[in-house]
Design an enzyme around this catalytic site. Structure first.
Site, PDB file in Angstrom:
ATOM      1  N   ILE A  95      43.800  35.577  38.746  1.00 51.41           N
ATOM      2  CA  ILE A  95      43.935  35.422  40.201  1.00 51.41           C
ATOM      3  C   ILE A  95      44.975  34.334  40.449  1.00 51.41           C
ATOM      4  O   ILE A  95      44.736  33.159  40.147  1.00 51.41           O
ATOM      5  CB  ILE A  95      42.584  35.035  40.841  1.00 51.41           C
TER       6      ILE A  95
ATOM      7  N   GLU B 147      40.079  35.428  31.627  1.00 52.84           N
ATOM      8  CA  GLU B 147      38.967  34.991  30.781  1.00 52.84           C
ATOM      9  C   GLU B 147      38.108  33.966  31.510  1.00 52.84           C
ATOM     10  O   GLU B 147      36.876  34.037  31.521  1.00 52.84           O
ATOM     11  CB  GLU B 147      39.494  34.363  29.483  1.00 52.84           C
TER      12      GLU B 147
ATOM     13  N   CYS C  27      41.842  28.752  28.153  1.00 50.22           N
ATOM     14  CA  CYS C  27      40.747  29.729  28.039  1.00 50.22           C
ATOM     15  C   CYS C  27      40.052  29.613  26.683  1.00 50.22           C
ATOM     16  O   CYS C  27      38.838  29.768  26.585  1.00 50.22           O
ATOM     17  CB  CYS C  27      41.278  31.145  28.265  1.00 50.22           C
TER      18      CYS C  27
HETATM   19  N1  THU Z   1      46.883  34.846  31.881  1.00 51.37           N
HETATM   20  C1  THU Z   1      45.576  35.195  31.748  1.00 51.37           C
HETATM   21  O1  THU Z   1      44.937  35.693  32.687  1.00 51.37           O
HETATM   22  N2  THU Z   1      44.978  34.989  30.555  1.00 51.37           N
HETATM   23  C2  THU Z   1      45.605  34.455  29.464  1.00 51.37           C
HETATM   24  O2  THU Z   1      44.958  34.145  28.494  1.00 51.37           O
HETATM   25  C3  THU Z   1      47.068  34.299  29.472  1.00 51.37           C
HETATM   26  C4  THU Z   1      47.673  34.228  30.833  1.00 51.37           C
HETATM   27  C5  THU Z   1      47.539  35.089  33.168  1.00 51.37           C
HETATM   28  C6  THU Z   1      47.874  33.866  33.969  1.00 51.37           C
HETATM   29  C7  THU Z   1      48.978  34.382  34.851  1.00 51.37           C
HETATM   30  O3  THU Z   1      48.392  35.003  35.993  1.00 51.37           O
HETATM   31  C8  THU Z   1      49.665  35.444  34.029  1.00 51.37           C
HETATM   32  O4  THU Z   1      48.763  35.766  32.974  1.00 51.37           O
HETATM   33  C9  THU Z   1      50.996  35.015  33.438  1.00 51.37           C
HETATM   34  O5  THU Z   1      50.879  33.798  32.784  1.00 51.37           O
END
Ligand code: THU
Length: 132
Positions: free
Chosen positions: A45, A57, A91
């Site tokens: 988000i 995560e 995460c």
């Molecule tokens: N992102 C995640 O949701 N999880 C991760 O472990 C790596 C990065 C998201 C954050 C952001 O919205 C997008 O990926 C690009 O960094």
């Protein structure tokens, strides 16, 4: 693969469509499975103030923990990436807070490419409350 695991992977992949990613256009989906079988779906988000972004995560963990859940058996993370997606450092630290080091983590890329690892595999020599 068990029917349950296929459902967990499908849950993480189907979350990709719900990700709120107007800035990066990089959707991530997660499926966090409690020991009692309850499933928590997570998405990333984003925010116009970029640094406020919450990863998929952590969304799944915060949903679960805010519902009183603190025991987990599996995490699946899915991305639209050629290789299985790799969770960010923040995460990984949150996983360590709530999961056993040997808890399985399944990372999923496009075309069903899968990598199997564990919480400790993702964050060796981790920091926990035992270090305080
Ligand atoms: N992102 C995640 O949701 N999880 C991760 O472990 C790596 C990065 C998201 C954050 C952001 O919205 C997008 O990926 C690009 O960094």
């Amino acid at each position: 693969m068990t029917i349950a695991k296929k459902e967990w992977i499908d849950t993480a992949v189907s979350a990709l469509d719900k990700a709120y990613v107007p800035y990066s256009k990089f959707p991530v989906g997660a499926c966090l499975v409690a020991k009692n079988g309850t499933i928590y779906q997570g998405i990333n988000i984003e925010n116009a103030s970029y640094g406020l972004t919450n990863c998929a995560e952590r969304t799944a963990f915060f949903k679960a923990v805010s519902e009183g859940e603190k025991e987990f058996q599996h995490l699946v993370v899915a991305g639209h990436t050629p290789e299985p997606i790799s969770p960010c450092g923040a995460c990984r630290q949150v996983m360590v807070e709530f999961c056993a080091p040997d808890m399985p983590v399944t990372l999923v890329g496009d075309d069903g490419v899968i990598k199997e690892t564990t919480v400790e595999g993702l964050l060796p020599y981790y920091f926990t409350n035992k270090d305080l």
